[in-house]
Write a protein that holds these residues in place. Structure first.
Motif, PDB file in Angstrom:
ATOM      1  N   LYS A 183       0.801  -1.217   0.000  1.00 15.51           N
ATOM      2  CA  LYS A 183       0.000   0.000   0.000  1.00 15.51           C
ATOM      3  C   LYS A 183       0.841   1.278   0.000  1.00 15.51           C
ATOM      4  O   LYS A 183       0.433   2.287  -0.536  1.00 15.51           O
ATOM      5  CB  LYS A 183      -0.922   0.034   1.234  1.00 15.51           C
ATOM      6  N   LYS A 184       1.990   1.223   0.605  1.00 14.98           N
ATOM      7  CA  LYS A 184       2.787   2.435   0.797  1.00 14.98           C
ATOM      8  C   LYS A 184       3.550   2.810  -0.475  1.00 14.98           C
ATOM      9  O   LYS A 184       4.041   1.952  -1.203  1.00 14.98           O
ATOM     10  CB  LYS A 184       3.762   2.240   1.943  1.00 14.98           C
ATOM     11  N   ASN A 185       3.660   4.113  -0.703  1.00 14.76           N
ATOM     12  CA  ASN A 185       4.298   4.625  -1.900  1.00 14.76           C
ATOM     13  C   ASN A 185       5.762   4.188  -1.999  1.00 14.76           C
ATOM     14  O   ASN A 185       6.239   3.813  -3.067  1.00 14.76           O
ATOM     15  CB  ASN A 185       4.188   6.150  -1.931  1.00 14.76           C
ATOM     16  N   HIS A 186       6.492   4.209  -0.877  1.00 19.29           N
ATOM     17  CA  HIS A 186       7.907   3.819  -0.927  1.00 19.29           C
ATOM     18  C   HIS A 186       8.078   2.341  -1.246  1.00 19.29           C
ATOM     19  O   HIS A 186       9.074   1.935  -1.857  1.00 19.29           O
ATOM     20  CB  HIS A 186       8.644   4.199   0.363  1.00 19.29           C
ATOM     21  N   GLU A 187       7.103   1.500  -0.869  1.00 19.28           N
ATOM     22  CA  GLU A 187       7.164   0.080  -1.220  1.00 19.28           C
ATOM     23  C   GLU A 187       6.918  -0.114  -2.725  1.00 19.28           C
ATOM     24  O   GLU A 187       7.588  -0.921  -3.368  1.00 19.28           O
ATOM     25  CB  GLU A 187       6.136  -0.716  -0.414  1.00 19.28           C
ATOM     26  N   PHE A 188       5.964   0.627  -3.287  1.00 18.08           N
ATOM     27  CA  PHE A 188       5.739   0.595  -4.729  1.00 18.08           C
ATOM     28  C   PHE A 188       7.004   1.040  -5.461  1.00 18.08           C
ATOM     29  O   PHE A 188       7.447   0.396  -6.412  1.00 18.08           O
ATOM     30  CB  PHE A 188       4.581   1.525  -5.129  1.00 18.08           C
ATOM     31  N   SER A 189       7.590   2.142  -4.993  1.00 14.54           N
ATOM     32  CA  SER A 189       8.789   2.688  -5.642  1.00 14.54           C
ATOM     33  C   SER A 189       9.941   1.690  -5.629  1.00 14.54           C
ATOM     34  O   SER A 189      10.677   1.561  -6.613  1.00 14.54           O
ATOM     35  CB  SER A 189       9.224   3.978  -4.955  1.00 14.54           C
ATOM     36  N   THR A 245      -2.414  -1.515  -9.606  1.00 13.12           N
ATOM     37  CA  THR A 245      -2.533  -0.153 -10.109  1.00 13.12           C
ATOM     38  C   THR A 245      -3.454  -0.140 -11.320  1.00 13.12           C
ATOM     39  O   THR A 245      -3.279  -0.925 -12.245  1.00 13.12           O
ATOM     40  CB  THR A 245      -1.144   0.386 -10.524  1.00 13.12           C
ATOM     41  N   GLY A 272       0.613  -5.356  -5.105  1.00 13.93           N
ATOM     42  CA  GLY A 272       0.052  -4.024  -5.273  1.00 13.93           C
ATOM     43  C   GLY A 272      -0.609  -3.962  -6.635  1.00 13.93           C
ATOM     44  O   GLY A 272      -0.060  -4.462  -7.617  1.00 13.93           O
TER      45      GLY A 272
END
Length: 114
Positions: free
Chosen positions: A8-14, A46, A44
């Protein structure tokens, strides 16, 4: 899908985008990042605003989560996955979406099933 199985977290996606390996077909792009310290996979999902309004996007995410719930035992477990849906998926049936997702996971080399 259980909370432990979601990204869920943006830094994990990045991190998955930056260090992961991508595979694609016409309907999906899948990024895979090896995480040997994990005992299970995390996903994740998208869906772009270009796909349609919130109702359409949420339906696509619900369908993908259900498919992942069904086929999760056939995936390599110690990995993080980011699944990006592409435009052709809007008009596809559940069965066709499942077939296409299995195809791109085979291409990515993370499918253990038959």
């Amino acid at each position: 899908m259980k909370k432990d199985y979601r990204i869920k977290k943006n830094h994990e996606f990045s991190r998955v985008f930056d260090k992961g390996v991508s595979s694609a077909n016409r309907q999906f792009v899948v990024y895979v990042l090896d995480k040997p310290e994990q005992s299970h996979f995390r996903v994740g999902i998208t869906v772009s605003k270009k796909m349609g309004n919130a109702v359409v996007r949420n339906r696509i995410k619900r369908v993908l989560r259900e498919i992942l719930h069904e086929i999760g035992s056939q995936l390599v477990q110690e990995k993080d996955y980011i699944i990006i849906a592409r435009k052709p998926i809007v008009d596809m049936s559940y069965k066709d979406i499942k077939k296409s997702l299995r195809h791109v996971l085979r291409v990515a080399g993370v499918w253990k099933g038959s």
